[in-house]
Scaffold this motif. Structure first.
Motif, PDB file in Angstrom:
ATOM      1  N   ASN A 134      -9.368  -7.543  -4.421  1.00  0.00           N
ATOM      2  CA  ASN A 134      -9.821  -6.472  -4.260  1.00  0.00           C
ATOM      3  C   ASN A 134      -9.123  -4.973  -3.800  1.00  0.00           C
ATOM      4  N   TRP A 135      -8.068  -5.359  -5.201  1.00  0.00           N
ATOM      5  CA  TRP A 135      -6.956  -4.322  -5.374  1.00  0.00           C
ATOM      6  C   TRP A 135      -7.567  -2.988  -6.215  1.00  0.00           C
ATOM      7  N   ASP A 136      -7.417  -1.851  -6.063  1.00  0.00           N
ATOM      8  CA  ASP A 136      -8.058  -0.668  -6.381  1.00  0.00           C
ATOM      9  C   ASP A 136      -7.743   0.709  -5.663  1.00  0.00           C
ATOM     10  N   ALA A 137      -8.080   1.855  -6.012  1.00  0.00           N
ATOM     11  CA  ALA A 137      -7.054   3.037  -6.558  1.00  0.00           C
ATOM     12  C   ALA A 137      -7.152   3.703  -4.459  1.00  0.00           C
ATOM     13  N   GLN A 138      -8.032   2.565  -4.201  1.00  0.00           N
ATOM     14  CA  GLN A 138      -6.943   3.048  -2.258  1.00  0.00           C
ATOM     15  C   GLN A 138      -6.203   2.573  -2.010  1.00  0.00           C
ATOM     16  N   PHE A 139      -5.718   0.720  -2.082  1.00  0.00           N
ATOM     17  CA  PHE A 139      -4.688   0.093  -2.424  1.00  0.00           C
ATOM     18  C   PHE A 139      -3.440   1.056  -2.901  1.00  0.00           C
ATOM     19  N   ARG A 140      -3.631   1.555  -3.678  1.00  0.00           N
ATOM     20  CA  ARG A 140      -2.770   2.353  -4.930  1.00  0.00           C
ATOM     21  C   ARG A 140      -2.263   3.642  -3.686  1.00  0.00           C
ATOM     22  N   GLN A 141      -3.498   4.591  -3.427  1.00  0.00           N
ATOM     23  CA  GLN A 141      -3.166   5.593  -2.819  1.00  0.00           C
ATOM     24  C   GLN A 141      -2.391   4.736  -1.181  1.00  0.00           C
ATOM     25  N   MET A 142      -2.718   3.285  -0.554  1.00  0.00           N
ATOM     26  CA  MET A 142      -1.637   3.207   0.889  1.00  0.00           C
ATOM     27  C   MET A 142      -0.640   2.635  -0.211  1.00  0.00           C
ATOM     28  N   ALA A 143      -0.325   2.589  -0.885  1.00  0.00           N
ATOM     29  CA  ALA A 143       1.260   1.754  -0.626  1.00  0.00           C
ATOM     30  C   ALA A 143       1.880   3.305  -1.623  1.00  0.00           C
ATOM     31  N   THR A 144       1.878   4.473  -1.951  1.00  0.00           N
ATOM     32  CA  THR A 144       2.210   5.810  -1.719  1.00  0.00           C
ATOM     33  C   THR A 144       2.682   6.292  -0.623  1.00  0.00           C
ATOM     34  N   ALA A 145       1.688   6.678  -0.241  1.00  0.00           N
ATOM     35  CA  ALA A 145       1.773   6.569   1.208  1.00  0.00           C
ATOM     36  C   ALA A 145       2.616   5.880   2.658  1.00  0.00           C
ATOM     37  N   LEU A 146       2.726   4.689   2.397  1.00  0.00           N
ATOM     38  CA  LEU A 146       3.777   4.163   2.321  1.00  0.00           C
ATOM     39  C   LEU A 146       4.999   4.462   2.194  1.00  0.00           C
ATOM     40  N   LEU A 147       5.345   4.371   1.670  1.00  0.00           N
ATOM     41  CA  LEU A 147       6.621   4.639   0.312  1.00  0.00           C
ATOM     42  C   LEU A 147       7.189   6.667   0.861  1.00  0.00           C
ATOM     43  N   THR A 148       5.968   7.372   1.428  1.00  0.00           N
ATOM     44  CA  THR A 148       6.162   8.284   2.102  1.00  0.00           C
ATOM     45  C   THR A 148       6.950   8.138   3.011  1.00  0.00           C
ATOM     46  N   TYR A 149       6.442   7.257   4.448  1.00  0.00           N
ATOM     47  CA  TYR A 149       6.394   7.197   5.431  1.00  0.00           C
ATOM     48  C   TYR A 149       7.639   6.035   5.353  1.00  0.00           C
ATOM     49  N   LEU A 150       8.233   5.912   4.793  1.00  0.00           N
ATOM     50  CA  LEU A 150       9.496   4.989   4.749  1.00  0.00           C
ATOM     51  C   LEU A 150      10.578   5.941   4.843  1.00  0.00           C
ATOM     52  N   GLY A 151      10.295   7.386   4.338  1.00  0.00           N
ATOM     53  CA  GLY A 151      10.991   8.431   4.049  1.00  0.00           C
ATOM     54  C   GLY A 151      11.294   9.333   5.546  1.00  0.00           C
ATOM     55  N   SER A 152      10.247   9.224   5.987  1.00  0.00           N
ATOM     56  CA  SER A 152      10.190  10.365   7.076  1.00  0.00           C
ATOM     57  C   SER A 152      10.829  10.140   8.234  1.00  0.00           C
ATOM     58  N   GLY A 153      11.392  10.982   9.376  1.00  0.00           N
ATOM     59  CA  GLY A 153      11.816  11.091  11.095  1.00  0.00           C
ATOM     60  C   GLY A 153      13.406  10.427  10.067  1.00  0.00           C
ATOM     61  N   GLU A 154      13.140   9.235  10.534  1.00  0.00           N
ATOM     62  CA  GLU A 154      14.922   8.655  10.485  1.00  0.00           C
ATOM     63  C   GLU A 154      14.811   7.406   8.897  1.00  0.00           C
ATOM     64  N   PRO A 155      14.955   8.067   8.100  1.00  0.00           N
ATOM     65  CA  PRO A 155      14.127   7.338   6.749  1.00  0.00           C
ATOM     66  C   PRO A 155      15.395   5.970   6.157  1.00  0.00           C
ATOM     67  N   LEU A 156      14.789   5.171   5.645  1.00  0.00           N
ATOM     68  CA  LEU A 156      15.747   4.106   5.474  1.00  0.00           C
ATOM     69  C   LEU A 156      16.808   4.686   4.806  1.00  0.00           C
ATOM     70  N   PRO A 157      17.806   3.997   4.629  1.00  0.00           N
ATOM     71  CA  PRO A 157      19.196   4.243   4.115  1.00  0.00           C
ATOM     72  C   PRO A 157      18.491   4.514   2.690  1.00  0.00           C
ATOM     73  N   ALA A 158      19.695   5.410   1.440  1.00  0.00           N
ATOM     74  CA  ALA A 158      19.422   5.670   0.441  1.00  0.00           C
ATOM     75  C   ALA A 158      19.087   4.293  -0.643  1.00  0.00           C
ATOM     76  N   ALA A 159      19.806   3.431  -0.564  1.00  0.00           N
ATOM     77  CA  ALA A 159      19.449   2.083  -1.590  1.00  0.00           C
ATOM     78  C   ALA A 159      17.925   1.133  -1.182  1.00  0.00           C
ATOM     79  N   SER A 160      18.145   0.872   0.101  1.00  0.00           N
ATOM     80  CA  SER A 160      17.578   0.882   0.731  1.00  0.00           C
ATOM     81  C   SER A 160      15.056   1.290   0.167  1.00  0.00           C
ATOM     82  N   LEU A 161      15.435   3.140   0.536  1.00  0.00           N
ATOM     83  CA  LEU A 161      14.565   3.755  -0.194  1.00  0.00           C
ATOM     84  C   LEU A 161      14.246   3.405  -1.277  1.00  0.00           C
TER      85      LEU A 161
END
Length: 356
Positions: A285-312
């Protein structure tokens, strides 16, 4: 020389069945072979549940093969037993093999049990169907019904389980309940409790009662009602492994459907959804929606107290690979759990652009 008869049923065959005109249906076989095929599974006319009994008798009298296999390896008896209103009596009367199996070793009783059709199951049992028959996965009809059971099927499955347990008892067989069945009942309960709060309010009480019947029938301790996060208190997971903590957070924060109410819940939901789709579902079922979700997840991981630079940076590399249906999705879940640990204070989630 007589003209060869067609091997395919007319495209409007199902419309003719709906009309119920026996003579019009007989006329089809003036130009079509009695074993002509149609429908998505390329089945013969005998497999169509709506075919009038009179025409079933007539076709068999004309030489129609009562055991003809469709493209899925199902006989007409299997096909009809798989229908929620399966009409199997006429086929059994005319000699259909009640013990025949499909490509996965399922008998017609397996099929009837899986759709919860009590009437069909009773008829099959009356004609000698073996309640202890096992398919290629070593599942009896009762275990198969439990395996196939979703939340909307719980009431039907409980009724089917009672019938099949009675059949085992009547046959003088030893206790048919296995650890596999108990595990399946627990899985049914776990799935229902996860979705209970969002379940149809008109049927939740009856479904819950049927689930309790399954617990009693199979001697399984009831699955506790799900406790969801209040949206205010700190978000803490205490399991000793990251996998356990991710699961705890999933149960605490991820809603029955749609996006989470908090950023923390959405990070867990997206990482889990991506993992399940690529590693558990082969990316079907992988499609553009899932790709958007993956992009959003990366953005979220860099928000608030972000992951350490190497992990990000590592997460960014995984997300790039994930968009091409590759990448270490398990590691992505671990990084998601780490981000939540860094951000225990619930943060409201703005409505996302994706809809999955």
């Amino acid at each position: 020389m007589a003209k060869a008869k067609k091997k395919s049923l007319p495209k409007n065959f199902e419309e003719l069945l709906d009309a119920g005109d026996v003579e019009a249906l007989k006329a089809v076989f003036e130009s079509c072979d009695v074993n002509a095929r149609g429908g998505y599974s390329k089945q013969t006319a005998l497999a169509f549940n709506e075919l009038p009994d009179e025409l079933v008798r007539w076709l068999v009298g004309q030489g129609a093969d009562i055991s003809a296999l469709d493209s899925y390896g199902l006989t007409p008896l299997h096909a009809r037993a798989s229908h929620w209103q399966g009409s199997t009596g006429i086929l059994l009367e005319l000699g259909a093999d009640v013990h025949a199996t499909d490509k996965r070793g399922n008998t017609a009783l397996h099929k009837a049990a899986a759709v919860g059709n009590l009437q069909t199951a009773r008829i099959l049992l009356q004609h000698g169907a073996r309640v202890d028959a096992v398919n290629d996965d070593r599942l009896t009809p009762m275990a198969f019904a439990l395996q196939q059971c979703g939340n909307v099927d719980i009431e039907k499955t409980a009724a089917m389980a009672r019938l099949l347990l009675e059949a085992h008892s009547s046959a003088g067989q030893r206790d048919p309940i296995t650890d596999v069945m108990r595990e399946l009942v627990q899985r049914i309960g776990t799935e229902f409790e996860f979705h209970r709060s969002n379940f149809n309010p008109d049927s939740v009480a009856a479904t819950s009662a049927a689930l309790n019947q399954l617990y009693t029938l199979f001697g399984v301790a009831p699955v506790p009602h799900r406790v969801e996060h209040d949206g205010k208190s700190p978000i803490i997971a205490t399991a000793p492994t990251w996998q356990g903590r991710h699961q705890q957070l999933w149960e605490l924060l991820v809603p029955s459907g749609g996006a989470a109410g908090t950023l923390q819940g959405e990070v867990i939901r997206l990482s889990g959804r991506i993992f399940n789709e690529l590693d558990g579902n082969g990316g079907i079922n992988w499609d553009a929606q899932f790709r958007q979700m993956a992009t959003a997840l990366l953005t979220y991981l860099g928000s608030g107290e972000p992951l350490p630079a190497a992990s990000l940076d590592e997460a960014a590399g995984i997300v790039d690979a994930v968009k091409k249906r590759s990448g270490d999705t398990e590691r992505l879940c671990e990084l998601a759990e780490q981000w939540v640990a860094l951000n225990p204070t619930p943060t409201s989630l703005a409505a996302p652009a994706y809809t999955r």
